[in-house]
Scaffold this active site. Structure first.
Site, PDB file in Angstrom:
ATOM      1  N   GLY A 167      92.897  46.275  16.680  1.00  0.00           N
ATOM      2  CA  GLY A 167      91.735  45.775  17.410  1.00  0.00           C
ATOM      3  C   GLY A 167      92.126  44.661  18.360  1.00  0.00           C
ATOM      4  O   GLY A 167      93.262  44.167  18.355  1.00  0.00           O
ATOM      5  N   ASN A 168      91.172  44.230  19.152  1.00  0.00           N
ATOM      6  CA  ASN A 168      91.389  43.190  20.150  1.00  0.00           C
ATOM      7  C   ASN A 168      91.593  41.835  19.480  1.00  0.00           C
ATOM      8  O   ASN A 168      91.388  41.671  18.277  1.00  0.00           O
ATOM      9  CB  ASN A 168      90.164  43.136  21.085  1.00  0.00           C
ATOM     10  N   GLY A 172      88.395  40.387  14.161  1.00  0.00           N
ATOM     11  CA  GLY A 172      88.176  40.211  12.724  1.00  0.00           C
ATOM     12  C   GLY A 172      89.228  40.849  11.855  1.00  0.00           C
ATOM     13  O   GLY A 172      88.987  41.100  10.669  1.00  0.00           O
ATOM     14  N   THR A 174      92.151  39.657  10.638  1.00  0.00           N
ATOM     15  CA  THR A 174      92.614  38.818   9.537  1.00  0.00           C
ATOM     16  C   THR A 174      91.574  38.741   8.429  1.00  0.00           C
ATOM     17  O   THR A 174      91.890  38.844   7.243  1.00  0.00           O
ATOM     18  CB  THR A 174      92.949  37.408  10.052  1.00  0.00           C
ATOM     19  N   THR A 175      90.309  38.567   8.816  1.00  0.00           N
ATOM     20  CA  THR A 175      89.224  38.518   7.827  1.00  0.00           C
ATOM     21  C   THR A 175      89.146  39.827   7.064  1.00  0.00           C
ATOM     22  O   THR A 175      88.971  39.847   5.841  1.00  0.00           O
ATOM     23  CB  THR A 175      87.887  38.240   8.526  1.00  0.00           C
ATOM     24  N   TYR A 209     101.819  32.481  26.814  1.00  0.00           N
ATOM     25  CA  TYR A 209     100.510  32.297  27.453  1.00  0.00           C
ATOM     26  C   TYR A 209     100.598  31.350  28.654  1.00  0.00           C
ATOM     27  O   TYR A 209      99.923  31.553  29.666  1.00  0.00           O
ATOM     28  CB  TYR A 209      99.498  31.755  26.441  1.00  0.00           C
ATOM     29  N   GLU A 243      98.322  44.076   9.535  1.00  0.00           N
ATOM     30  CA  GLU A 243      97.569  43.638  10.711  1.00  0.00           C
ATOM     31  C   GLU A 243      98.366  43.996  11.958  1.00  0.00           C
ATOM     32  O   GLU A 243      99.445  43.480  12.187  1.00  0.00           O
ATOM     33  CB  GLU A 243      97.326  42.130  10.657  1.00  0.00           C
ATOM     34  N   GLU A 310      95.426  30.006  22.483  1.00  0.00           N
ATOM     35  CA  GLU A 310      94.448  30.904  23.101  1.00  0.00           C
ATOM     36  C   GLU A 310      93.552  30.212  24.133  1.00  0.00           C
ATOM     37  O   GLU A 310      92.645  30.838  24.675  1.00  0.00           O
ATOM     38  CB  GLU A 310      93.592  31.557  22.015  1.00  0.00           C
TER      39      GLU A 310
END
Length: 392
Positions: A167-168, A172, A174-175, A209, A243, A310
């Site tokens: 996913g992006n 979620g 990690t959750t 980044y 993950e 981020e």
């Protein structure tokens, strides 16, 4: 992170040099930070984990993990028992230096903790403390060595049923993974962000980044290496939940190509590296769970969690990454999809996602049982028909 390691099946030893982020003076709980860098502990059923700090003015201790006030009180007591205003002869490095040496002698520079079923055998409220005794230790506290001895290797004859959560950023993942930590039959491997943040003291994620033109290729190369290490990590447990994956690392390379962050030759090298991984490494994946989100939602989540690296991630960037994931896992028009895909609506609230997790968990465990049944059918001996028996 420097890595000097070797695993010998039988009476095996494992050794790695790891790094912890610098801390201010005081007592800090670092159990999880250590374990994230040594996932190989999951391979050891019975053994001993030895942790040593390589400095003379900091120490390690095993103590209270729940109430942070205990750590503050410990710092207060250490300063009272070993004050700075004594007539120390060694004072050339500042008034806090000699007391730091004394405190380090009192507490010690190493810990030995038993390993049971792939985990540190800690008490309910025990955790590993880093006791930083200098006012300005800076990055010196990043050098550690951890050694684990395995006296009894766990049975690793079967490959675990492997699930990749995709996913992006901010979807979620990690959750979602954390929900699986309650199960003793599941190895949970989070994205190795701590490794990316600390490559021999350099925060490679932050550099990528801030200056993608210079560091994007280097960063993605390291991402593919660390993800490959997770894919190929052996486990005695029947389930492995990861993950992201080597496959989704390609999504970010694709976005860097589209936005001209990577030079053509850099993209070619990374793609050849990816092709080699797919063709030569054992990275079997049995199921993908795609946490499908909208960019606006994940942007708000990302800003709320406020990870330092981020700060420079824009909504436009999240939209680009989202579209690549959509083309890959939803429309299936971009890359090959290596396994069946379960798609979940991850725009929902935490409570709604928990309901989805329960349903998804059941589907994952059922798919594993189905895979085992099919494997038994394929490997079971077939009796030869008796001579003269009628054929169907």
């Amino acid at each position: 992170m420097a890595s000097n390691m070797g695993i010998q099946i039988g009476n095996a030893w494992f050794q790695r040099k790891i790094n912890l982020r610098p801390q201010h003076r005081g007592v800090h709980l670092v159990t999880e930070e250590i374990l994230r860098q040594v996932p190989e502990l999951l391979q050891f059923s019975v053994g001993l984990c030895h942790i040593q700090i390589l400095h003379t003015s900091a120490s390690l201790a095993l103590n209270e993990s729940w109430d942070p006030d205990v750590r503050d009180d410990m710092e207060m007591m250490l300063n009272k028992i070993i004050p700075e205003d004594m007539p120390y002869r060694h004072s050339c490095e500042g008034p806090d230096d000699m007391p730091a040496h004394v405190k380090a002698c009192f507490l010690g520079s190493s810990l030995s903790i038993p390993i049971t079923d792939g985990k540190l055998a800690l008490g309910t409220w025990q955790g590993v403390w880093l006791c930083e005794h200098r006012n300005n230790a800076g990055s010196r506290r990043r050098g550690f060595i951890l050694i684990a001895k395995m006296a009894s290797p766990r049975n690793q004859s079967r490959r675990p049923f492997t699930v990749c959560i995709e996913g992006n950023i901010g979807s979620g993942k990690t959750t979602f993974l954390n929900n699986f930590k309650q199960f003793n039959n599941t190895m949970v491997l989070q994205e190795p962000v701590e490794l990316w943040r600390n490559v021999e003291g350099m925060n490679l994620l932050d550099l990528m980044y801030k200056d993608p033109g210079r560091y994007a290729c280097l960063f993605q190369s390291y991402v593919q290496l660390t993800m490959l290490q997770l894919h190929t990590m052996k486990s005695p447990l029947p389930y492995k939940i990861m993950e992201r994956s080597v496959y989704s690392a390609r999504c970010f390379i694709e976005n860097m190509k589209r936005t001209n962050v990577l030079k053509e030759v850099e993209a070619t090298v990374l793609e050849k590296w990816y092709d080699w991984c797919i063709n030569h490494a054992l990275i079997e994946t049995d199921l993908i769970v795609y946490l499908r989100t909208t960019p606006d939602i994940v942007y708000k989540r990302m800003r709320a969690r406020a990870r330092q690296e981020e700060n420079l991630v824009s909504l436009e960037y999240l939209e680009q990454v989202h579209q690549i994931h959509e083309d890959w896992l939803y429309h299936r028009t971009l890359f090959d999809v290596p396994a069946p895909v379960i798609i979940l609506d991850a725009d929902q609230s935490m409570e709604e996602m928990f309901v989805q997790f329960e349903k998804c968990k059941t589907r994952i465990f059922e798919r594993c049982r189905q895979s085992e049944r099919e494997s038994r059918l394929l490997t079971s001996p077939v009796s030869s028909p008796k001579i003269g028996a009628a054929s169907e």
